[in-house]
Scaffold this motif. Structure first.
Motif, PDB file in Angstrom:
ATOM      1  N   UNK A  46       7.684  64.085  49.768  1.00  0.00           N
ATOM      2  CA  UNK A  46       8.820  64.778  49.158  1.00  0.00           C
ATOM      3  C   UNK A  46      10.147  64.179  49.631  1.00  0.00           C
ATOM      4  N   UNK A  47      10.160  63.635  50.832  1.00  0.00           N
ATOM      5  CA  UNK A  47      11.348  62.940  51.328  1.00  0.00           C
ATOM      6  C   UNK A  47      11.679  61.760  50.420  1.00  0.00           C
ATOM      7  N   UNK A  48      10.668  60.942  50.143  1.00  0.00           N
ATOM      8  CA  UNK A  48      10.882  59.780  49.286  1.00  0.00           C
ATOM      9  C   UNK A  48      11.226  60.198  47.859  1.00  0.00           C
ATOM     10  N   UNK A  49      10.591  61.260  47.366  1.00  0.00           N
ATOM     11  CA  UNK A  49      10.904  61.734  46.019  1.00  0.00           C
ATOM     12  C   UNK A  49      12.354  62.207  45.932  1.00  0.00           C
ATOM     13  N   UNK A  50      12.824  62.885  46.988  1.00  0.00           N
ATOM     14  CA  UNK A  50      14.212  63.345  47.005  1.00  0.00           C
ATOM     15  C   UNK A  50      15.172  62.161  46.954  1.00  0.00           C
ATOM     16  N   UNK A  51      14.886  61.134  47.736  1.00  0.00           N
ATOM     17  CA  UNK A  51      15.768  59.973  47.730  1.00  0.00           C
ATOM     18  C   UNK A  51      15.782  59.309  46.357  1.00  0.00           C
ATOM     19  N   UNK A  52      14.598  59.113  45.777  1.00  0.00           N
ATOM     20  CA  UNK A  52      14.511  58.470  44.461  1.00  0.00           C
ATOM     21  C   UNK A  52      15.331  59.245  43.420  1.00  0.00           C
ATOM     22  N   UNK A  53      15.149  60.563  43.406  1.00  0.00           N
ATOM     23  CA  UNK A  53      15.845  61.386  42.418  1.00  0.00           C
ATOM     24  C   UNK A  53      17.364  61.332  42.618  1.00  0.00           C
ATOM     25  N   UNK A  65      23.415  58.418  48.808  1.00  0.00           N
ATOM     26  CA  UNK A  65      22.619  59.259  49.693  1.00  0.00           C
ATOM     27  C   UNK A  65      22.033  58.449  50.836  1.00  0.00           C
ATOM     28  N   UNK A  66      22.036  59.056  52.007  1.00  0.00           N
ATOM     29  CA  UNK A  66      21.362  58.510  53.184  1.00  0.00           C
ATOM     30  C   UNK A  66      20.448  59.604  53.714  1.00  0.00           C
ATOM     31  N   UNK A  67      19.186  59.281  53.960  1.00  0.00           N
ATOM     32  CA  UNK A  67      18.197  60.298  54.284  1.00  0.00           C
ATOM     33  C   UNK A  67      17.454  59.950  55.570  1.00  0.00           C
ATOM     34  N   UNK A  68      17.287  60.958  56.435  1.00  0.00           N
ATOM     35  CA  UNK A  68      16.558  60.795  57.692  1.00  0.00           C
ATOM     36  C   UNK A  68      15.411  61.787  57.715  1.00  0.00           C
ATOM     37  N   UNK A  69      14.215  61.309  58.011  1.00  0.00           N
ATOM     38  CA  UNK A  69      13.057  62.177  58.163  1.00  0.00           C
ATOM     39  C   UNK A  69      12.713  62.329  59.633  1.00  0.00           C
ATOM     40  N   UNK A  70      12.404  63.553  60.035  1.00  0.00           N
ATOM     41  CA  UNK A  70      12.059  63.853  61.427  1.00  0.00           C
ATOM     42  C   UNK A  70      10.648  64.406  61.478  1.00  0.00           C
ATOM     43  N   UNK A  75       9.244  49.859  49.861  1.00  0.00           N
ATOM     44  CA  UNK A  75      10.006  50.292  48.697  1.00  0.00           C
ATOM     45  C   UNK A  75      11.393  49.666  48.638  1.00  0.00           C
ATOM     46  N   UNK A  76      11.804  48.994  49.711  1.00  0.00           N
ATOM     47  CA  UNK A  76      13.119  48.385  49.737  1.00  0.00           C
ATOM     48  C   UNK A  76      14.234  49.355  50.049  1.00  0.00           C
ATOM     49  N   UNK A  77      13.907  50.459  50.724  1.00  0.00           N
ATOM     50  CA  UNK A  77      14.889  51.511  50.989  1.00  0.00           C
ATOM     51  C   UNK A  77      15.207  51.662  52.477  1.00  0.00           C
ATOM     52  N   UNK A  78      14.760  50.743  53.298  1.00  0.00           N
ATOM     53  CA  UNK A  78      14.874  50.933  54.752  1.00  0.00           C
ATOM     54  C   UNK A  78      16.313  51.075  55.220  1.00  0.00           C
ATOM     55  N   UNK A  79      17.261  50.562  54.446  1.00  0.00           N
ATOM     56  CA  UNK A  79      18.657  50.690  54.852  1.00  0.00           C
ATOM     57  C   UNK A  79      19.239  52.048  54.490  1.00  0.00           C
ATOM     58  N   UNK A  80      18.503  52.852  53.697  1.00  0.00           N
ATOM     59  CA  UNK A  80      19.002  54.163  53.265  1.00  0.00           C
ATOM     60  C   UNK A  80      18.091  55.313  53.677  1.00  0.00           C
TER      61      UNK A  80
END
Length: 385
Positions: A184-191, A199-204, A221-226
């Motif tokens: 759901x973290x990745x889905x939130x970022x994609x959306x 958007x910048x997202x951190x998962x704990x 996915x190529x999103x490591x910077x975000x």
């Protein structure tokens, strides 16, 4: 069976330039390579100037859209995209769906299926509008794409969309507390990225192996910077700066309270929490008699447990209201799919609680002689994160 990548991309090219194309998406990256954009979407559009191929690309934060004419211009644009080291292609035409995945060895896995016309709308554009994140999006190849998971992702994204304003000014910092495998973290970022949100997202998550796994997926996915991940407890993980939006999806028992307390201390603007398990209040109810005339409500164990669930989330909503949040408790996923289907949705207003609101909360806890974990956390002299 795997086949040479060049031959597979030639098949993709034929479909991308086919007049019957309805939609195509490229995303992900090949091993050891990174495309210049994290996602590309193609679809036919009809403009005043005639039919065009619309190409939308995103660098992970902002989209860019252009319309190219059929023929040489479209061919050159398609060739440029096919030259990018995307890891996945999903192509839909009026007659077929083709999915290409590049393997670690650099070969192609192709899957082709006839178009599913059952219940389809007249236009290919309309088939996927029921979902906020297209079920054919390549992200599902990474996080899993079962029908149940797609429904849960869509339900979550709809709750997210209803929580945030239509227009967001400035960057949005999001923290997912207790993210687990982070689908759901990745889905939130994609959306959010597709909406053009910076958007910048951190998962704990407490588990180091989950942090490593999720970090590797973000890199693929190529999103490591975000999108990044840290290992630590919900209460103590280092997260800086403070987030605008806090997610806590199915954090078990008092972990939800820890997430809500941290959101309050951070003064986060929005909170979405889907509670899971409610042992704290249930244990307190077992140790004392129910106030009259509610003995029948708690005499049976199963009824007491269900009432404890309701009481716990009602008290959480009440406490958030006392701390300056407008709070709603809504259905998350249809109860046919999971009994853990409530979502606490809160927006900070900085309003001051009224005397009536304080009395409502105080009367409820006094009558049942309980003290919620969230109340204890919010009164402790704890650091703000």
């Amino acid at each position: 069976m795997p086949e040479p990548l060049d031959a597979a991309l030639t098949k993709v090219r034929e479909l991308l330039l086919d007049p019957n194309l309805t939609r195509a998406v490229a995303a992900g990256r090949r091993r050891g390579q990174r495309p210049s954009v994290v996602r590309a979407e193609l679809r036919p559009v009809v403009l005043k100037a005639g039919r065009r191929l619309q190409i939308s690309t995103s660098d992970g934060s902002r989209p860019y859209t252009r319309n190219v004419a059929p023929g040489t211009e479209a061919g050159a644009a398609v060739d440029a995209l096919l030259a990018e080291p995307f890891g996945n292609w999903h192509v839909e035409t009026a007659d077929a769906t083709l999915q290409l995945r590049v393997t670690k060895s650099g070969e192609a896995q192709l899957h082709r299926a006839a178009a599913d016309r059952a219940g389809a709308e007249p236009s290919g554009h309309d088939r996927t509008k029921d979902y906020l994140l297209d079920p054919g999006d390549p992200i599902f190849a990474e996080i899993g794409g079962s029908a149940a998971k797609r429904r849960q992702v869509d339900a979550f994204l709809r709750a997210l969309a209803a929580t945030l304003p239509d227009e967001l000014s400035g960057p949005l910092r999001v923290v997912d507390l207790g993210c687990g495998n982070a689908y759901l973290t990745f889905a939130a970022y994609r959306y959010l990225a597709q909406r053009g949100v910076d958007v910048e997202l951190v998962g704990v998550d407490v588990r180091e192996d989950q942090r490593r796994r999720n970090t590797e997926l973000a890199e693929r996915l190529g999103w490591a910077d975000r999108v990044s991940f840290v290992a630590g407890t919900i209460a103590d993980a280092v997260v800086e700066p403070a987030p605008d939006l806090v997610l806590a999806l199915h954090a078990c028992d008092t972990a939800t309270d820890e997430a809500l307390a941290r959101a309050v201390r951070w003064r986060s603007r929005w909170v979405l929490a889907a509670p899971c398990c409610h042992h704290d209040i249930a244990a307190q109810l077992r140790t004392r008699p129910a106030p009259p005339p509610y003995d029948l409500l708690t005499r049976q164990g199963i009824l007491r447990e269900r009432f404890a669930d309701v009481l716990t989330d009602a008290l959480r909503a009440g406490l958030l209201r006392l701390h300056g949040y407008r709070t709603e408790v809504v259905e998350f996923v249809d109860s046919r799919h999971t009994p853990r289907n409530l979502l606490i949705r809160a927006r900070r207003t900085d309003g001051t609680a009224t005397g009536q609101q304080r009395a409502e909360y105080r009367d409820l806890v006094d009558q049942w002689q309980v003290r919620p974990r969230l109340a204890r956390l919010l009164t402790e002299d704890a650091p703000g994160g």
